[in-house]
Each structure stands twice: as structure tokens, then as C-alpha cells.
Design a protein around this motif. Structure first.
Motif, short mmCIF file in Angstrom:
data_model
loop_
_atom_site.label_atom_id
_atom_site.label_comp_id
_atom_site.label_asym_id
_atom_site.label_seq_id
_atom_site.Cartn_x
_atom_site.Cartn_y
_atom_site.Cartn_z
N UNK A 1 1.53 9.61 -5.78
CA UNK A 1 1.99 10.91 -5.24
C UNK A 1 1.16 11.34 -4.04
N UNK A 2 0.67 10.35 -3.29
CA UNK A 2 0.00 10.65 -2.02
C UNK A 2 1.07 10.77 -0.94
N UNK A 3 2.08 9.92 -1.05
CA UNK A 3 3.27 9.99 -0.19
C UNK A 3 4.47 10.39 -1.04
N UNK A 4 5.48 10.94 -0.39
CA UNK A 4 6.73 11.26 -1.09
C UNK A 4 7.84 10.41 -0.48
N UNK A 5 8.60 9.75 -1.34
CA UNK A 5 9.68 8.87 -0.86
C UNK A 5 10.82 9.69 -0.25
N UNK B 1 1.35 18.11 -7.10
CA UNK B 1 1.13 16.66 -6.94
C UNK B 1 -0.36 16.35 -6.93
N UNK B 2 -1.14 17.19 -6.23
CA UNK B 2 -2.59 16.99 -6.21
C UNK B 2 -3.16 17.08 -7.62
N UNK B 3 -2.69 18.07 -8.35
CA UNK B 3 -3.18 18.29 -9.70
C UNK B 3 -2.79 17.12 -10.61
N UNK C 1 0.84 -1.21 0.00
CA UNK C 1 0.00 0.00 0.00
C UNK C 1 0.87 1.25 0.00
N UNK C 2 1.96 1.18 0.75
CA UNK C 2 2.89 2.32 0.76
C UNK C 2 3.38 2.61 -0.65
N UNK C 3 3.74 1.56 -1.38
CA UNK C 3 4.24 1.76 -2.74
C UNK C 3 3.15 2.35 -3.64
N UNK C 4 1.92 1.85 -3.51
CA UNK C 4 0.84 2.42 -4.31
C UNK C 4 0.66 3.91 -4.00
N UNK C 5 0.75 4.25 -2.70
CA UNK C 5 0.59 5.65 -2.33
C UNK C 5 1.74 6.51 -2.84
N UNK D 1 8.24 12.33 -9.66
CA UNK D 1 7.20 12.68 -8.68
C UNK D 1 7.75 13.52 -7.53
N UNK D 2 9.02 13.29 -7.16
CA UNK D 2 9.59 14.04 -6.03
C UNK D 2 9.73 15.53 -6.35
N UNK D 3 9.73 15.86 -7.63
CA UNK D 3 9.91 17.26 -8.02
C UNK D 3 8.59 18.04 -7.97
N UNK D 4 7.49 17.33 -7.74
CA UNK D 4 6.20 18.02 -7.72
C UNK D 4 5.95 18.65 -6.35
N UNK D 5 5.63 19.93 -6.33
CA UNK D 5 5.22 20.59 -5.08
C UNK D 5 3.84 20.03 -4.71
N UNK D 6 3.44 20.17 -3.42
CA UNK D 6 2.18 19.54 -3.00
C UNK D 6 0.98 19.88 -3.89
N UNK D 7 0.78 21.14 -4.25
CA UNK D 7 -0.36 21.49 -5.10
C UNK D 7 -0.24 20.81 -6.46
#
Ligand SMILES: Nc1ncnc2c1ncn2[C@@H]1O[C@H](COP(=O)(O)OP(=O)(O)OP(=O)(O)O)[C@@H](O)[C@H]1O
Length: 225
Positions: free
Chosen positions: A54-58, A78-80, A46-50, A70-76
Motif C-alpha cells: 500500500x505504498x502505491x495504489x493501482x 493505508x499508512x496505518x 518492485x512496483x508490485x511489492x509497493x 487496499x484501494x479502499x484505504x484512504x492515505x492515512x
């Protein structure tokens, strides 16, 4: 033609409270293929799916999806990105009990502040055999019907990735094959990649041709506490 990856994972690690629960040195998924993320309970599926959604950041390593780090996405952002590219079918389905089936399918639009496309919701429900259930409440449905509502909701935004968490838990062999075929058909129709996280070894036969990532049990992780 050059084959491109829809997903590339390198040197990925995730920790909760300093404890490493997931380590994936390398995994790649070619466009048009599906994937199975397999492993025992607690290994980090589940952690990997998240992380993939982009629900979690590694904390370490890189996940690249369709060329996006994905790590380069700011929170907003990432939501988008998630709202446009990812359909998530959670293990517990997470239907809103106070909303009818149609409004549950439209939740991604409400969440993104977009106009609700009722025709699309109705078409998805019809494609999943739920045309006459649009105004039913979740508690009036069978477990299988609720799962199909959650699939319709996951597909609403025409995602490039359909992430399904344990979709066959507690299903008999026949229902397992039916659900996997349904998910694969939805993914194919949307030109999406299907990624299923599960401890269910039957999925290897149910989704032939899928790339398989086997996650080790936690005690076998090199850095596990
Ligand atoms: N928010 C959290 N905080 C701390 N530890 C967590 C958190 N979420 C998960 N864990 C731990 O991380 C590990 C991996 O959990 P995860 O839910 O990803 O595993 P899983 O393979 O999906 O398990 P299952 O098959 O039982 O659903 C587990 O040991 C779990 O207890």
C-alpha cells in the motif's frame, strides 16, 4: 477447515505516465504459504511489492489482503494498515546511517509515534545473531549484518506479510540459501507470509512449496507501450 487466502489479486494493472508496466490477471496465496514474484529486470517486481505494501495504489484491479481491499484505504488508513501488517525489506536496505542498529530496528515505532519497545528490538537482534551489535553504527557492519538489521526492522511490528525485494542479489549459492532460510524462519515464527520479489531463479529451489507468480518482461505485456 475452509482454506482462506491471505492475498488475492484480480485484474491488476499499474501504469507510470500512461505506460502499463505491470499486469496481473489473477493470483491468490493461501494462508500459511509463501510466494515468489519472479521476472526479469524492469518487469514490475518492485512496483508490485509497493502495491502490496500500500505504498502505491493501482490504477486498475483489486488487491485484497486478509480481507482488506487496499484501494479502499484512504492515505492515512493505508499508512496505518502498512505500519501494522507489512514488513518491508527493501532492495537497498535503507538503514539510517546516523542511527545505531537498535534505533534502526525501532524506526517503525518512531514512525508510527508509538513507544519504542527496546526489549523487542534486542530480542529480534539476538534472534538474528546481532545481540552484541545493538549500539554499532551501520557502517561498522558487514553487508550480511546490515541485511539482518533490515530484517529485524521489518519484523519489529510483527507483520502478517514480509515483503522482500531482491534479498539474494549478488549472493553466492550458500549465502542465498542461508538468507532465504532466515527469512522463512522469521516469517514462520511471526505467523507471517513471506513474499520475495526477485530475478533469481535459484529461489524456486531455496523456498520449496512457495507459490510462484512469474511476471512477463515488459515487451510481453499486452498493453505495454
Ligand atoms: N516512479 C516511476 N516512474 C516511472 N517509471 C517507473 C517508476 N518506477 C519504475 N518505473 C518503471 O517501471 C518498470 C518496472 O519497474 P520496477 O522497478 O517495478 O521493476 P523491477 O522488476 O523491480 O526491476 P529490477 O529487477 O531491475 O529492480 C520499469 O520499466 C521502470 O523503469
Amino acid at each position: 477447515m475452509i482454506e482462506t487466502n491471505v492475498l488475492t489479486i484480480t485484474q491488476l494493472e499499474h501504469r507510470y505516465g500512461g505506460v502499463t508496466v505491470l499486469a496481473v490477471p489473477f493470483f491468490e496465496l493461501a494462508r500459511g504459504r509463501h510466494a515468489l514474484l519472479l521476472g526479469p529486470s524492469g518487469c514490475g517486481k518492485s512496483t508490485l511489492l509497493h502495491l502490496l505494501g500500500a505504498i502505491l495504489t493501482a490504477q486498475a484491479g483489486r488487491i485484497e489482503i486478509d480481507g482488506v481491499d487496499l484501494a479502499a484505504l484512504a492515505p492515512r488508513a493505508a499508512d496505518d494498515w502498512r505500519g501494522r501488517h507489512v514488513g518491508l525489506l527493501p532492495q537497498q536496505l535503507a538503514l539510517v546511517s546516523s542511527l545505531c542498529v537498535r534505533d534502526n530496528v525501532l524506526l517503525p515505532a518512531y514512525a508510527a509515534g508509538l513507544p519504542a519497545d527496546e526489549q523487542r528490538a534486542q530480542a529480534l537482534l539476538a534472534g538474528l545473531g546481532l545481540a552484541d551489535k545493538a549500539h554499532a553504527m551501520p557502517h561498522q557492519l558487514s553487508g550480511g549484518q546490515r541485511q539482518r538489521v533490515a530484517i529485524a526492522r521489518a519484523m519489529y511490528t510483527q507483520p502478517r506479510l514480509l515483503l522482500a525485494d531482491e534479498p539474494t542479489a549478488n549472493l553466492d549459492d550458500r549465502a542465498c540459501a542461508t538468507v532465504v532460510a532466515l527469512l522463512a524462519r522469521q516469517a514462520r515464527d511471526a505467523n507471517a507470509s513471506l513474499l520475495i520479489a526477485s530475478h533469481d531463479a535459484r529461489l524456486v529451489a531455496a523456498l520449496p512449496g512457495a507459490a510462484v507468480l512469474r511476471l512477463p518482461a515488459r515487451g510481453e505485456l499486452p498493453c505495454a507501450a
